[in-house]
Structure formats: structure tokens, C-alpha cells
Enzyme design. Structure first.
Site, mmCIF file in Angstrom:
data_model
loop_
_atom_site.group_PDB
_atom_site.id
_atom_site.type_symbol
_atom_site.label_atom_id
_atom_site.label_comp_id
_atom_site.label_asym_id
_atom_site.label_seq_id
_atom_site.Cartn_x
_atom_site.Cartn_y
_atom_site.Cartn_z
ATOM 1 N N ASP A 5 0.837 -1.249 0.197
ATOM 2 C CA ASP A 5 0.183 0.036 0.117
ATOM 3 C C ASP A 5 0.728 1.173 0.004
ATOM 4 O O ASP A 5 0.474 2.289 -0.189
ATOM 5 C CB ASP A 5 -0.781 0.015 1.320
ATOM 6 C CG ASP A 5 -1.978 -1.066 1.009
ATOM 7 O OD1 ASP A 5 -2.615 -1.147 -0.105
ATOM 8 O OD2 ASP A 5 -2.199 -1.722 2.117
ATOM 9 N N ALA A 27 1.311 -10.349 -2.419
ATOM 10 C CA ALA A 27 0.220 -10.046 -3.312
ATOM 11 C C ALA A 27 -1.061 -9.838 -2.560
ATOM 12 O O ALA A 27 -1.133 -10.661 -1.533
ATOM 13 C CB ALA A 27 0.094 -11.096 -4.475
ATOM 14 N N THR A 29 -4.171 -11.522 -2.418
ATOM 15 C CA THR A 29 -4.612 -12.942 -3.130
ATOM 16 C C THR A 29 -6.016 -13.089 -2.939
ATOM 17 O O THR A 29 -6.464 -14.162 -3.353
ATOM 18 C CB THR A 29 -3.731 -13.886 -2.459
ATOM 19 O OG1 THR A 29 -3.932 -13.917 -1.138
ATOM 20 C CG2 THR A 29 -2.211 -13.799 -2.903
ATOM 21 N N THR A 68 0.810 -15.747 -11.543
ATOM 22 C CA THR A 68 -0.455 -16.815 -11.179
ATOM 23 C C THR A 68 -0.887 -17.395 -12.595
ATOM 24 O O THR A 68 -0.762 -16.711 -13.655
ATOM 25 C CB THR A 68 -1.653 -16.329 -10.503
ATOM 26 O OG1 THR A 68 -2.835 -17.173 -10.649
ATOM 27 C CG2 THR A 68 -2.040 -15.010 -11.013
ATOM 28 N N TYR A 94 -8.435 -10.060 -10.095
ATOM 29 C CA TYR A 94 -7.285 -10.552 -9.643
ATOM 30 C C TYR A 94 -5.983 -11.082 -10.672
ATOM 31 O O TYR A 94 -5.030 -10.478 -10.605
ATOM 32 C CB TYR A 94 -7.427 -11.872 -8.857
ATOM 33 C CG TYR A 94 -6.281 -12.503 -8.279
ATOM 34 C CD1 TYR A 94 -5.155 -11.995 -7.477
ATOM 35 C CD2 TYR A 94 -5.730 -13.828 -8.890
ATOM 36 C CE1 TYR A 94 -4.188 -12.835 -7.011
ATOM 37 C CE2 TYR A 94 -4.644 -14.538 -8.464
ATOM 38 C CZ TYR A 94 -3.916 -14.017 -7.544
ATOM 39 O OH TYR A 94 -2.739 -14.676 -7.408
ATOM 40 N N LYS A 98 -2.618 -9.189 -11.506
ATOM 41 C CA LYS A 98 -1.357 -9.768 -11.955
ATOM 42 C C LYS A 98 -0.601 -9.688 -13.066
ATOM 43 O O LYS A 98 0.683 -9.644 -13.265
ATOM 44 C CB LYS A 98 -1.563 -11.338 -11.419
ATOM 45 C CG LYS A 98 -1.819 -11.425 -9.720
ATOM 46 C CD LYS A 98 -0.705 -11.180 -8.683
ATOM 47 C CE LYS A 98 0.184 -12.405 -9.005
ATOM 48 N NZ LYS A 98 1.193 -12.039 -7.761
ATOM 49 N N TRP A 124 -2.711 -23.173 -7.856
ATOM 50 C CA TRP A 124 -3.468 -23.980 -6.820
ATOM 51 C C TRP A 124 -2.363 -24.491 -5.790
ATOM 52 O O TRP A 124 -2.155 -25.729 -5.583
ATOM 53 C CB TRP A 124 -3.870 -25.182 -7.565
ATOM 54 C CG TRP A 124 -5.066 -24.882 -8.289
ATOM 55 C CD1 TRP A 124 -5.485 -23.555 -8.857
ATOM 56 C CD2 TRP A 124 -6.211 -25.739 -8.971
ATOM 57 N NE1 TRP A 124 -6.797 -23.753 -9.780
ATOM 58 C CE2 TRP A 124 -7.142 -25.194 -9.600
ATOM 59 C CE3 TRP A 124 -6.260 -27.322 -8.871
ATOM 60 C CZ2 TRP A 124 -8.321 -25.670 -10.239
ATOM 61 C CZ3 TRP A 124 -7.516 -27.855 -9.468
ATOM 62 C CH2 TRP A 124 -8.398 -26.917 -10.090
HETATM 63 N N1 LIG Z 1 -2.034 -19.677 -3.567
HETATM 64 C C1 LIG Z 1 -2.260 -19.976 -4.777
HETATM 65 O O1 LIG Z 1 -2.922 -21.036 -5.035
HETATM 66 C C2 LIG Z 1 -1.627 -19.134 -5.577
HETATM 67 C C3 LIG Z 1 -1.409 -19.497 -7.218
HETATM 68 C C4 LIG Z 1 -0.961 -18.849 -8.080
HETATM 69 C C5 LIG Z 1 0.006 -17.549 -7.675
HETATM 70 N N2 LIG Z 1 0.017 -17.462 -6.425
HETATM 71 C C6 LIG Z 1 1.085 -16.209 -6.082
HETATM 72 O O2 LIG Z 1 1.969 -16.613 -5.265
HETATM 73 C C7 LIG Z 1 2.145 -15.436 -4.290
HETATM 74 C C8 LIG Z 1 1.736 -15.997 -2.777
HETATM 75 O O3 LIG Z 1 0.664 -16.277 -2.674
HETATM 76 P P1 LIG Z 1 0.035 -16.890 -1.335
HETATM 77 O O4 LIG Z 1 -0.955 -17.812 -1.910
HETATM 78 O O5 LIG Z 1 1.051 -17.411 -0.183
HETATM 79 O O6 LIG Z 1 -0.799 -15.681 -0.738
HETATM 80 P P2 LIG Z 1 -0.978 -15.349 0.841
HETATM 81 O O7 LIG Z 1 -1.079 -16.753 1.837
HETATM 82 O O8 LIG Z 1 -2.370 -14.505 0.703
HETATM 83 O O9 LIG Z 1 0.177 -14.435 1.361
HETATM 84 C C9 LIG Z 1 0.411 -13.367 0.810
HETATM 85 C C10 LIG Z 1 1.582 -12.647 1.303
HETATM 86 O O10 LIG Z 1 1.581 -11.198 0.826
HETATM 87 C C11 LIG Z 1 1.655 -10.461 2.014
HETATM 88 N N3 LIG Z 1 0.981 -9.333 1.679
HETATM 89 C C12 LIG Z 1 -0.423 -9.274 1.575
HETATM 90 N N4 LIG Z 1 -0.698 -7.857 1.858
HETATM 91 C C13 LIG Z 1 0.422 -7.027 1.802
HETATM 92 C C14 LIG Z 1 0.748 -5.557 1.828
HETATM 93 N N5 LIG Z 1 -0.470 -4.774 1.866
HETATM 94 N N6 LIG Z 1 1.937 -5.498 1.998
HETATM 95 C C15 LIG Z 1 2.870 -6.172 2.098
HETATM 96 N N7 LIG Z 1 2.809 -7.368 2.044
HETATM 97 C C16 LIG Z 1 1.518 -8.018 1.832
HETATM 98 C C17 LIG Z 1 1.262 -11.320 3.207
HETATM 99 O O11 LIG Z 1 1.749 -10.834 4.337
HETATM 100 P P3 LIG Z 1 1.238 -11.069 5.711
HETATM 101 O O12 LIG Z 1 1.350 -12.387 6.106
HETATM 102 O O13 LIG Z 1 1.919 -10.075 6.560
HETATM 103 O O14 LIG Z 1 -0.155 -10.886 5.598
HETATM 104 C C18 LIG Z 1 1.843 -12.826 2.756
HETATM 105 O O15 LIG Z 1 2.998 -12.788 3.088
HETATM 106 C C19 LIG Z 1 1.244 -14.260 -4.471
HETATM 107 O O16 LIG Z 1 2.136 -13.675 -5.622
HETATM 108 C C20 LIG Z 1 0.267 -15.211 -5.452
HETATM 109 O O17 LIG Z 1 -0.297 -14.176 -6.537
HETATM 110 C C21 LIG Z 1 -0.651 -17.968 -5.336
#
Ligand SMILES: NC(=O)c1ccc[n+]([C@@H]2O[C@H](COP(=O)([O-])OP(=O)(O)OC[C@H]3O[C@@H](n4cnc5c(N)ncnc54)[C@H](OP(=O)(O)O)[C@@H]3O)[C@@H](O)[C@H]2O)c1
Length: 264
Positions: A5, A27, A29, A68, A94, A98, A124
Site C-alpha cells: 500500500d 500480493a 490474493t 499466477t 485478480y 497480476k 493451486w
Molecule cells: N495460493 C495460490 O494458489 C497461488 C496460485 C498462483 C499464484 N500465487 C501467487 O503466489 C504468491 C503468494 O501467494 P500465497 O497464496 O502464499 O498468498 P497469501 O497466503 O495470501 O500470502 C500473501 C503474502 O503477501 C503479503 N501481503 C499481503 N498484503 C500485503 C501488503 N499490503 N503489503 C505487504 N505484504 C502483503 C502477506 O503478508 P502477511 O502474511 O504479513 O499478511 C503474505 O506474506 C502471490 O504472488 C500469489 O499471487 C498463489
């Protein structure tokens, strides 16, 4: 810390820490939240990525951004997985945010050559236990069993379940081999529907619950996930692709079941 932010402080942080390479996994997410506030999604997932990319490129620091499968809308019907050469065509806010982050980072690095930009798309993700799909399916399966009902799971949405530990190892391998440049599709092998995945979880847990396929339209959500969200795996420096997702699930299952208090 890098706050999505208020990303402007990142230059000073890079000057202080002087990293050779930055991995940007943060991100917003919450896909439904992004659908309800697409402008905020753009600020957090695209603008913040652009600010970080410009700061890295100006300092000749390499950058790997995690992205993603949702940069593709999943409307393809030829049964082929999406390749890195396919043009992003997001189908929800979303994915749009991205995809725009990918594009803006690419522009920033093209304008200031000298460092490498990598884009690692995954999909996933599962593990650690808690909020991931397998954990939520176990909870839902327990509730279904208690109610004497089958478990309903989406049977018309395809993707590749990917073990976060495998994706992290692949990223480390790319970094160690100095091979981050370009677009990488970091997913486990094979593909499945959500219902297939749920069935795998229920079977591994030994739960006596029937899993029935239902269409994704069963649940109305603000965000519409890709119907066909399958990415083609890209080669890793070792030459080996990531293992098939059921093998990764087999590795993860003991941890998942222990966390859920299930003895096998
Ligand atoms: N999960 C999936 O299935 C999936 C699939 C494809 C791609 N991805 C990508 O993989 C990456 C990680 O995803 P994830 O699933 O692990 O997401 P997640 O569990 O939601 O974790 C997101 C991370 O981003 C941080 N974050 C969120 N808002 C923020 C902010 N305003 N400023 C700074 N940091 C912030 C969070 O920090 P806090 O822990 O401190 O909140 C957390 O460490 C992302 O880039 C996502 O687009 C995920």
C-alpha cells in the site's frame, strides 16, 4: 518491510540492503476482494510491482516475481496447457492485476537493461496445513460425514495442484543457477479438477465420504476462476520438471492429517 500500500520506500530499503536479487511473492490474493475492488487490486498487485521493478532495475538488482495461472482466462477448449509464449488474457480482476504487474515489471526492466527479470507463475498452491484447499476439504468432509451427506466439489474447473515446498525449491534452483530470466511455469505435473483433488484428500484421510461433482456455478462468487487453468511446466536448470501432483500430495499428506488430528 515492503508494504504494497506504500511501496515508495523500497528504493531506500534496496540502498540499505543492496540485494543481488529480490523475490517478490507478496500480493493481495483475496480473489473475491479483488473482484469487489479492482482499483485496489491494481494498486497492490500491479503498481507496487512496478515501483519495486523500477527500483530494482535502476540498481541492477535481479527481480523474480511470483505470478499466477489466473493471468489466463481459462476459456481455451483445445485441451492444451498454457505456455509462457501465450499472451495473458485475464478473466477476472485478480488475474488482471497480476498480469498488469508482469507487464509493468517487464517494461521497467526493458527500459533499464543490465539486470534480469524473472516471472514464476504457479497455481493451486497447497501446504502448509491450515487455510489451504486440502485443509478446507478435510473440514468440509468431516461436516458432510456428520450430516450423512456427500461432499460436493467442483468438477468443471481444471488446474494443477502444486506443493508450495516444491515451488519454493524450484525457485531456489532457478536462483542458484542464475537462470531466473524469462517466464517460468512452476507447477507440479499432471492436472485435475477440484473434485479430483478433493477425492484424493478424502481417500488419503480414510474418510468414508462420497465426493460428488457439481458445476462451479453451484456457488456464486464475485470472482470467476479460470475453467481451464492448466499451465505447461517449464524446464528447470536440473532438467527435471517438478513431480506429478499426486506424488507431492503423498509427501504432504502425513503433515496435513496430523494437523487435522486424523490418525491413519
Ligand atoms: N495460493 C495460490 O494458489 C497461488 C496460485 C498462483 C499464484 N500465487 C501467487 O503466489 C504468491 C503468494 O501467494 P500465497 O497464496 O502464499 O498468498 P497469501 O497466503 O495470501 O500470502 C500473501 C503474502 O503477501 C503479503 N501481503 C499481503 N498484503 C500485503 C501488503 N499490503 N503489503 C505487504 N505484504 C502483503 C502477506 O503478508 P502477511 O502474511 O504479513 O499478511 C503474505 O506474506 C502471490 O504472488 C500469489 O499471487 C498463489
Amino acid at each position: 518491510a515492503f508494504d504494497l500500500d506504500t511501496p515508495d520506500g523500497i528504493g531506500a530499503q534496496l540502498d540499505r540492503d543492496r540485494p543481488e536479487v529480490v523475490v517478490h511473492a507478496a500480493a493481495w490474493t483475496d480473489v473475491d476482494g479483488c473482484a469487489l475492488d479492482p482499483a485496489l487490486a491494481m494498486r497492490r498487485n500491479a503498481t507496487a510491482t512496478e515501483v519495486l521493478a523500477e527500483a530494482c532495475a535502476a540498481r541492477r538488482a535481479d527481480l523474480l516475481i511470483v505470478s499466477t495461472n489466473e493471468v489466463f482466462d481459462g476459456s481455451r477448449t483445445d485441451g492444451r496447457p498454457y505456455e509462457p509464449t501465450d499472451t495473458p488474457c485475464p478473466g477476472n480482476p485478480y488475474g488482471a492485476s497480476k498480469a498488469e504487474g508482469e507487464r509493468l515489471a517487464t517494461v521497467a526492466f526493458a527500459q533499464r537493461p543490465g539486470a534480469s527479470l524473472g516471472i514464476a507463475r504457479t497455481a493451486w498452491l497447497f501446504g502448509a496445513p491450515g487455510r489451504d484447499f486440502p485443509s478446507r476439504i478435510l473440514d468440509a468432509a468431516e461436516r458432510a460425514r456428520a450430516a450423512g451427506e456427500p461432499l460436493r466439489a467442483v468438477g468443471d474447473e481444471w488446474g494443477t495442484p502444486t506443493y508450495a515446498a516444491d515451488a519454493a525449491e524450484a525457485i531456489v534452483e532457478l536462483l542458484a543457477a542464475d537462470a531466473i530470466a524469462g517466464i517460468h511455469h512452476v507447477v507440479n505435473g499432471l492436472f485435475a479438477t477440484r473434485a479430483d483433488w478433493a477425492r484424493e484428500v478424502v481417500t488419503r484421510a480414510g474418510l468414508e465420504v462420497e465426493v460428488v461433482n457439481v458445476p462451479s456455478s453451484t456457488w456464486q462468487r464475485p470472482s470467476h476462476p479460470p475453467r481451464w487453468g492448466v499451465l505447461a511446466q517449464t524446464p528447470l536448470p536440473s532438467g527435471e520438471p517438478l513431480r506429478a501432483w499426486p506424488d507431492a500430495m503423498a509427501d504432504y499428506a502425513p503433515r496435513l492429517l496430523r494437523a487435522a488430528g486424523i490418525r491413519t
